[in-house]
Design an enzyme around this catalytic site. Structure first.
Site, short mmCIF file in Angstrom:
data_model
loop_
_atom_site.label_atom_id
_atom_site.label_comp_id
_atom_site.label_asym_id
_atom_site.label_seq_id
_atom_site.Cartn_x
_atom_site.Cartn_y
_atom_site.Cartn_z
CD GLU A 1 -2.08 -19.50 1.28
OE1 GLU A 1 -1.12 -18.86 1.77
OE2 GLU A 1 -2.91 -18.98 0.50
CB CYS B 1 2.81 -8.85 -0.32
SG CYS B 1 2.38 -9.77 -1.80
CG ASP C 1 -2.66 -6.16 5.93
OD1 ASP C 1 -3.56 -6.00 5.09
OD2 ASP C 1 -1.92 -7.16 5.97
CE LYS D 1 0.91 -18.03 -0.90
NZ LYS D 1 -0.02 -17.27 -0.11
CB CYS E 1 1.59 -12.90 -1.61
SG CYS E 1 1.00 -11.51 -0.68
CG HIS F 1 -13.90 -30.26 -24.68
ND1 HIS F 1 -14.35 -30.67 -23.44
CD2 HIS F 1 -13.62 -31.38 -25.40
CE1 HIS F 1 -14.36 -32.00 -23.42
NE2 HIS F 1 -13.91 -32.45 -24.58
N GLY G 1 0.82 -1.21 0.00
CA GLY G 1 0.00 0.00 0.00
C GLY G 1 0.85 1.26 0.00
CD GLU H 1 -14.89 -28.49 -21.01
OE1 GLU H 1 -15.61 -28.32 -21.99
OE2 GLU H 1 -14.05 -29.40 -20.93
N GLY I 1 -4.02 -15.37 12.64
CA GLY I 1 -4.41 -14.02 12.27
C GLY I 1 -3.27 -13.03 12.42
CB ALA J 1 9.66 7.24 10.03
CE1 TYR K 1 -7.16 -16.04 1.84
CE2 TYR K 1 -8.01 -15.45 4.00
CZ TYR K 1 -8.09 -15.40 2.63
OH TYR K 1 -9.10 -14.71 2.04
N GLY L 1 -6.54 -22.10 11.51
CA GLY L 1 -7.29 -22.80 10.45
C GLY L 1 -7.57 -21.89 9.28
P1 NDP Z 1 -6.88 -16.03 9.19
O1 NDP Z 1 -7.61 -14.85 9.63
O2 NDP Z 1 -7.00 -16.51 7.79
O3 NDP Z 1 -7.27 -17.26 10.12
C1 NDP Z 1 -7.08 -17.20 11.50
C2 NDP Z 1 -7.33 -18.58 12.07
O4 NDP Z 1 -6.84 -18.59 13.39
C3 NDP Z 1 -8.77 -18.97 12.10
O5 NDP Z 1 -8.87 -20.33 11.83
C4 NDP Z 1 -9.18 -18.66 13.53
O6 NDP Z 1 -10.10 -19.58 14.04
C5 NDP Z 1 -7.90 -18.84 14.31
N1 NDP Z 1 -7.77 -17.90 15.40
C6 NDP Z 1 -8.05 -16.59 15.40
N2 NDP Z 1 -7.78 -16.04 16.59
C7 NDP Z 1 -7.29 -17.03 17.37
C8 NDP Z 1 -6.82 -17.10 18.68
N3 NDP Z 1 -6.81 -16.04 19.48
N4 NDP Z 1 -6.39 -18.30 19.16
C9 NDP Z 1 -6.41 -19.38 18.37
N5 NDP Z 1 -6.86 -19.38 17.10
C10 NDP Z 1 -7.29 -18.21 16.61
O7 NDP Z 1 -5.35 -15.75 9.61
P2 NDP Z 1 -3.94 -16.15 8.99
O8 NDP Z 1 -2.97 -15.92 10.07
O9 NDP Z 1 -3.98 -17.48 8.33
O10 NDP Z 1 -3.73 -15.05 7.87
C11 NDP Z 1 -3.74 -13.67 8.21
C12 NDP Z 1 -4.29 -12.85 7.08
O11 NDP Z 1 -3.34 -12.79 6.03
C13 NDP Z 1 -5.53 -13.43 6.46
O12 NDP Z 1 -6.70 -12.95 7.07
C14 NDP Z 1 -5.45 -13.01 5.03
O13 NDP Z 1 -6.19 -11.83 4.85
C15 NDP Z 1 -3.98 -12.77 4.78
N6 NDP Z 1 -3.44 -13.85 3.92
C16 NDP Z 1 -3.95 -13.99 2.66
C17 NDP Z 1 -3.49 -14.99 1.83
C18 NDP Z 1 -4.07 -15.13 0.48
O14 NDP Z 1 -4.71 -14.21 -0.01
N7 NDP Z 1 -3.91 -16.29 -0.18
C19 NDP Z 1 -2.42 -15.89 2.26
C20 NDP Z 1 -2.00 -15.69 3.61
C21 NDP Z 1 -2.49 -14.69 4.40
P3 NDP Z 1 -11.67 -19.28 14.13
O15 NDP Z 1 -12.19 -19.27 12.74
O16 NDP Z 1 -12.17 -20.39 14.94
O17 NDP Z 1 -11.79 -17.92 14.78
#
Ligand code: NDP
Length: 450
Positions: A182, A43, A305, A51, A48, A439, A16, A444, A264, A115, A178, A176
């Site tokens: 991945e 990224c 972000d 990765k 990204c 095809h 950004g 498709e 997250g 900064a 992204y 659980g």
């Molecule tokens: P995500 O937000 O994708 O997932 C967070 C996971 O952690 C969820 O499964 C959530 O579970 C769990 N969680 C959240 N808070 C807690 C906590 N306090 N304790 C334990 N578990 C928790 O986060 P990521 O870290 O995987 O990725 C961060 C961000 O980076 C993403 O939101 C995405 O925007 C970006 N990203 C994008 C990619 C892409 O575009 N391909 C690739 C990698 C990252 P629950 O659902 O149960 O809350």
């Protein structure tokens, strides 16, 4: 003499910030950008880009395994993690250099130090110097959330995972989302034993859960283990360098070489002088901004972000570009957050745009129709791989406007990008029906839904 040292001072050289700096400079602004680590941000440096390179590396595992079905004998194939790691990092270095060159080409001054905001029009540099700017843009991104349990210092995050000395034999990935899904695919392909542990029973919560279910099925069949409803209790470091991870799920502790936490990302807003300057932050620490990216202080803006709107690189880039056009280009504009396509580069990847089935049902009830294509990609037929792809289309109303597209299968991100036009363009399904299929292809299926 000019009233300020700069028209714009950008703090943070990620997606950004770099876009905002570059476009502002092309609009004629005098711009400086400060980056304390490496130009390119999450990224490019530890997200990204590297990765995706690891994802490409991981595809060879299945391709080499199946090569004999396509007539090829590949003997002695072995995976060398340090070689891939170093080649990826060399390309990251190259890209970092390009970012600096591109900024320099349009006259942006690069300041390689931390900064912080020292007032509505003042920025203090780590070397003690204070400079002034008509506008300040906060583009400091996010940071992986810590594990939040005793022993959290023993867990790696996506920041460190690219630099592992050796490939882990056993890895526990907490989360659980992204990143967890991945890296589960990546390390499994490299030959690690992978356990994905999530606090709840749902993974990839924002995605269509039928598609997510298919990922889980395929992953489990491959040997990736899921430990769900398993919040972290504590992490212990053992004398041999391994870790023992305790979960609050009543199950036994789990040993591994590496634990990676991906629960997250939190906005990078601490110790930046923001509150002192009067910049309002929300409860998560994100800079609160309006549609015009302006914070509670008139001269201070934020994109990406650190604002915790949509944590995706292309969104941060759009925000940065819109900021520059609005403030320096005489073209005030906002961006749309509707129907943002996204992908999870899991194995196989998931791609999605628009409403999930659950969201569409909750909003439109019986007024929706679901189309499915559940098929075995031709390559998997030849290779004998059991994995099936699943595509879903959701339409609404009598003219069947397409409101959701969700896919899991090889190359789904590549295929969905073009198809997302149907959703953003609010097209009726008939338009897709009128498109002649290419095809044989997987894509498709998108024009053959019955
Ligand atoms: P995500 O937000 O994708 O997932 C967070 C996971 O952690 C969820 O499964 C959530 O579970 C769990 N969680 C959240 N808070 C807690 C906590 N306090 N304790 C334990 N578990 C928790 O986060 P990521 O870290 O995987 O990725 C961060 C961000 O980076 C993403 O939101 C995405 O925007 C970006 N990203 C994008 C990619 C892409 O575009 N391909 C690739 C990698 C990252 P629950 O659902 O149960 O809350």
């Amino acid at each position: 003499m000019a009233e300020y040292d700069y028209d714009l001072f950008v703090i943070g050289g990620g997606s950004g910030g770099v876009r905002a700096a570059r476009i502002s400079a092309t609009h004629g602004a005098k711009v400086a950008i400060a980056e304390e680590f490496r130009m390119g941000g999450t990224c490019v440096i530890r997200g990204c880009v590297p990765k995706k390179m690891l994802v490409y590396g991981s595809h060879f595992a299945e391709d080499l395994h199946e090569a004999h079905r396509f007539g090829w004998d590949v003997e002695g194939a072995a995976f060398d993690w340090p070689r891939l790691r170093d080649i990826v990092q060399a390309d990251v270095d190259r890209l970092e250099g390009l970012y600096s060159v591109n900024l320099g080409n349009v006259g942006v001054e690069i300041i390689e130090q931390r900064a912080v905001v020292a007032g509505p029009n003042a920025v203090k540099l780590a070397d003690g110097k204070t400079v002034s700017a008509k506008y300040i843009l906060i583009a400091t991104g996010g940071w992986p959330a810590p594990a939040g349990c005793p022993g959290e210092e023993h867990a790696l995050t996506s920041n460190e995972i690219f630099h592992l000395e050796k490939k882990p034999e056993n890895i526990i990935i907490v989360g659980g989302g992204y990143i967890a899904n991945e890296f589960a695919g990546i390390f499994h392909a490299f030959g690690s034993n992978v356990i994905v542990a999530n606090r709840s029973e749902k993974i990839l919560r924002p995605y269509d859960q039928e598609i997510v279910g298919r990922l889980q099925e395929i992953s489990e069949a491959k040997g990736i283990a899921y430990r769900l409803n398993a919040p972290l209790e504590k992490i212990e470091k053992n004398d041999d360098g391994t870790v023992t991870v305790h979960f609050r799920d009543g199950g036994p502790p789990q040993n591994a070489d590496v634990i990676m936490v991906a629960t997250g990302r939190v906005p990078n807003s601490a110790n930046l002088g923001l509150e002192e300057a009067g910049v309002a932050l929300d409860q998560a620490g994100a800079v609160s901004v309006g549609d015009d990216n302006r914070s509670s202080v008139e001269s201070i803006y934020a994109v990406g972000d650190v604002t915790n709107r949509v944590q995706l690189t292309p969104v941060a880039i759009r925000e940065g570009h819109a900021f520059a056009d609005s403030v320096f280009g005489g073209n005030p504009r906002t961006i749309s957050y509707d129907n943002i396509p996204s992908a999870v580069f899991s194995s196989p990847p998931i791609a999605s745009v628009g409403m999930t089935e659950d969201e569409a049902r909750a909003k439109f009830g019986e007024d929706i129709k679901i189309y499915r294509s559940d098929f075995k990609p031709m390559k998997n037929v030849v290779s004998g791989r059991e994995e099936r792809a699943l595509y879903k289309m959701i339409t609404r109303g009598p003219d069947e406007t397409v409101i959701g597209l969700h896919m899991i299968g090889p190359e789904s991100a590549e295929i969905l990008q073009g198809a997302a036009v149907a959703i953003v363009g609010k097209m009726p399904k008939k338009v897709l029906d009128d498109v002649v299929a290419i095809h044989p292809s997987m894509a498709e299926e998108l024009v053959l839904f019955k």
